[in-house]
Motif scaffolding. Structure first.
Motif, short mmCIF file in Angstrom:
data_model
loop_
_atom_site.label_atom_id
_atom_site.label_comp_id
_atom_site.label_asym_id
_atom_site.label_seq_id
_atom_site.Cartn_x
_atom_site.Cartn_y
_atom_site.Cartn_z
N GLU A 142 -1.84 43.94 3.99
CA GLU A 142 -2.94 44.79 3.55
C GLU A 142 -4.20 43.96 3.32
O GLU A 142 -4.14 42.85 2.81
CB GLU A 142 -2.56 45.51 2.25
N GLY A 143 -5.35 44.51 3.72
CA GLY A 143 -6.62 43.84 3.49
C GLY A 143 -7.24 44.31 2.19
O GLY A 143 -6.97 45.42 1.72
N TYR A 144 -8.08 43.48 1.59
CA TYR A 144 -8.70 43.80 0.31
C TYR A 144 -10.20 43.57 0.38
O TYR A 144 -10.66 42.64 1.03
CB TYR A 144 -8.10 42.95 -0.81
N MET A 145 -10.94 44.44 -0.30
CA MET A 145 -12.39 44.32 -0.40
C MET A 145 -12.77 44.05 -1.85
O MET A 145 -12.12 44.53 -2.77
CB MET A 145 -13.07 45.62 0.05
N CYS A 146 -13.83 43.27 -2.02
CA CYS A 146 -14.37 43.00 -3.34
C CYS A 146 -15.77 43.60 -3.43
O CYS A 146 -16.52 43.60 -2.45
CB CYS A 146 -14.48 41.49 -3.59
N GLU A 147 -16.10 44.08 -4.62
CA GLU A 147 -17.44 44.57 -4.92
C GLU A 147 -18.19 43.45 -5.63
O GLU A 147 -17.82 43.06 -6.73
CB GLU A 147 -17.34 45.80 -5.81
N VAL A 148 -19.23 42.95 -4.97
CA VAL A 148 -20.00 41.83 -5.50
C VAL A 148 -21.40 42.32 -5.86
O VAL A 148 -22.11 42.85 -5.01
CB VAL A 148 -20.07 40.68 -4.48
N LEU A 149 -21.77 42.15 -7.12
CA LEU A 149 -23.07 42.60 -7.60
C LEU A 149 -24.11 41.51 -7.42
O LEU A 149 -23.87 40.35 -7.73
CB LEU A 149 -22.98 42.97 -9.08
N VAL A 150 -25.28 41.92 -6.91
CA VAL A 150 -26.39 41.00 -6.68
C VAL A 150 -27.51 41.38 -7.63
O VAL A 150 -27.85 42.55 -7.76
CB VAL A 150 -26.86 41.11 -5.21
N THR A 151 -28.07 40.39 -8.31
CA THR A 151 -29.19 40.61 -9.22
C THR A 151 -30.42 39.88 -8.69
O THR A 151 -30.35 39.18 -7.66
CB THR A 151 -28.87 40.10 -10.64
N ASP A 152 -31.52 39.99 -9.41
CA ASP A 152 -32.75 39.27 -9.03
C ASP A 152 -32.54 37.76 -9.10
O ASP A 152 -33.24 37.01 -8.42
CB ASP A 152 -33.91 39.67 -9.95
N GLU A 153 -31.59 37.31 -9.90
CA GLU A 153 -31.33 35.87 -10.04
C GLU A 153 -30.38 35.33 -8.97
O GLU A 153 -30.22 34.12 -8.83
CB GLU A 153 -30.76 35.56 -11.43
N THR A 154 -29.72 36.20 -8.24
CA THR A 154 -28.76 35.77 -7.22
C THR A 154 -29.49 35.11 -6.06
O THR A 154 -30.45 35.67 -5.52
CB THR A 154 -27.94 36.96 -6.69
N VAL A 155 -29.04 33.92 -5.67
CA VAL A 155 -29.59 33.23 -4.52
C VAL A 155 -28.81 33.68 -3.29
O VAL A 155 -27.58 33.57 -3.25
CB VAL A 155 -29.47 31.69 -4.69
N ILE A 156 -29.53 34.20 -2.30
CA ILE A 156 -28.91 34.63 -1.04
C ILE A 156 -29.51 33.77 0.06
O ILE A 156 -30.74 33.74 0.22
CB ILE A 156 -29.18 36.11 -0.76
N GLN A 157 -28.64 33.05 0.80
CA GLN A 157 -29.14 32.13 1.81
C GLN A 157 -28.41 32.29 3.14
O GLN A 157 -27.22 32.59 3.17
CB GLN A 157 -28.97 30.68 1.36
N ALA A 158 -29.16 32.03 4.20
CA ALA A 158 -28.58 31.93 5.54
C ALA A 158 -28.00 30.53 5.70
O ALA A 158 -28.22 29.64 4.87
CB ALA A 158 -29.66 32.19 6.59
N ARG A 206 -11.16 43.20 -8.57
CA ARG A 206 -12.05 43.02 -7.44
C ARG A 206 -13.35 43.80 -7.56
O ARG A 206 -14.15 43.84 -6.64
CB ARG A 206 -11.32 43.40 -6.15
N LEU A 207 -13.57 44.44 -8.70
CA LEU A 207 -14.78 45.23 -8.94
C LEU A 207 -15.73 44.50 -9.88
O LEU A 207 -15.30 43.81 -10.80
CB LEU A 207 -14.43 46.58 -9.54
N GLY A 208 -17.03 44.68 -9.66
CA GLY A 208 -18.03 44.16 -10.59
C GLY A 208 -18.13 42.66 -10.66
O GLY A 208 -18.46 42.11 -11.71
N LEU A 209 -17.86 41.97 -9.56
CA LEU A 209 -18.00 40.51 -9.54
C LEU A 209 -19.48 40.17 -9.46
O LEU A 209 -20.19 40.62 -8.56
CB LEU A 209 -17.26 39.93 -8.33
N MET A 210 -19.98 39.38 -10.39
CA MET A 210 -21.40 39.01 -10.43
C MET A 210 -21.62 37.73 -9.61
O MET A 210 -21.01 36.70 -9.90
CB MET A 210 -21.85 38.77 -11.87
N ALA A 211 -22.51 37.83 -8.62
CA ALA A 211 -22.77 36.68 -7.75
C ALA A 211 -23.94 35.85 -8.26
O ALA A 211 -25.01 36.39 -8.56
CB ALA A 211 -23.07 37.16 -6.34
N ALA A 212 -23.73 34.55 -8.35
CA ALA A 212 -24.82 33.62 -8.61
C ALA A 212 -25.43 33.21 -7.26
O ALA A 212 -26.65 33.06 -7.14
CB ALA A 212 -24.32 32.39 -9.35
N GLU A 213 -24.58 33.07 -6.24
CA GLU A 213 -25.02 32.69 -4.89
C GLU A 213 -24.20 33.43 -3.84
O GLU A 213 -23.01 33.65 -4.02
CB GLU A 213 -24.83 31.19 -4.64
N VAL A 214 -24.88 33.79 -2.75
CA VAL A 214 -24.24 34.34 -1.57
C VAL A 214 -24.75 33.50 -0.41
O VAL A 214 -25.96 33.47 -0.14
CB VAL A 214 -24.61 35.83 -1.36
#
Length: 127
Positions: A56-72, A114-122
């Protein structure tokens, strides 16, 4: 003596089945959901202590805020709006990401974990 042997066997079995909180994990980016939530395939981390061999596969819900760094991959900063163009339905295949959490969490097969995980970086691993 028998009781002591049984105790150590049970103790070692319990230690093998415990999960430890994680600070980061790798998965696959699927989509941006309302309220700046990312849907991330997180089967590897959710099943890291699986002894049943489930497929079985699983999905996580990751929350992004204004402080979250998102990079390529190249280090370019991205916005949540940029991610809509990287969704699996748009690019045809999920892109690998590393999620660094704001705080450690025990992620497992339980939906609540797997719900409500707060991301510092993506960080996208490949483009």
């Amino acid at each position: 003596m028998k009781h002591l042997t049984v105790f150590f066997i049970l103790l070692s079995l319990a230690a093998c089945n415990t999960t430890a909180p994680v600070k980061s994990f790798e998965g696959y980016f699927h989509s941006v959901e309302p309220e700046d939530k990312l849907s991330i395939g997180c089967s590897d981390v959710a099943k890291r202590n699986d002894t049943d061999g489930t497929t079985e596969g699983y999905m996580c819900e990751v929350l992004v805020t204004d402080e979250t760094v998102i990079q390529a991959t190249n280090g370019e900063n991205l916005t949540i709006e940029d991610l809509v163009g990287l969704e699996v339905e748009t690019v045809g295949a999920p892109l690998g990401v590393e999620i660094v959490l704001s705080e450690e969490r025990d992620i497992n097969q339980s939906p609540e974990s797997r719900l409500g995980l707060m991301a510092a970086e993506v960080v996208f691993l490949k483009e």
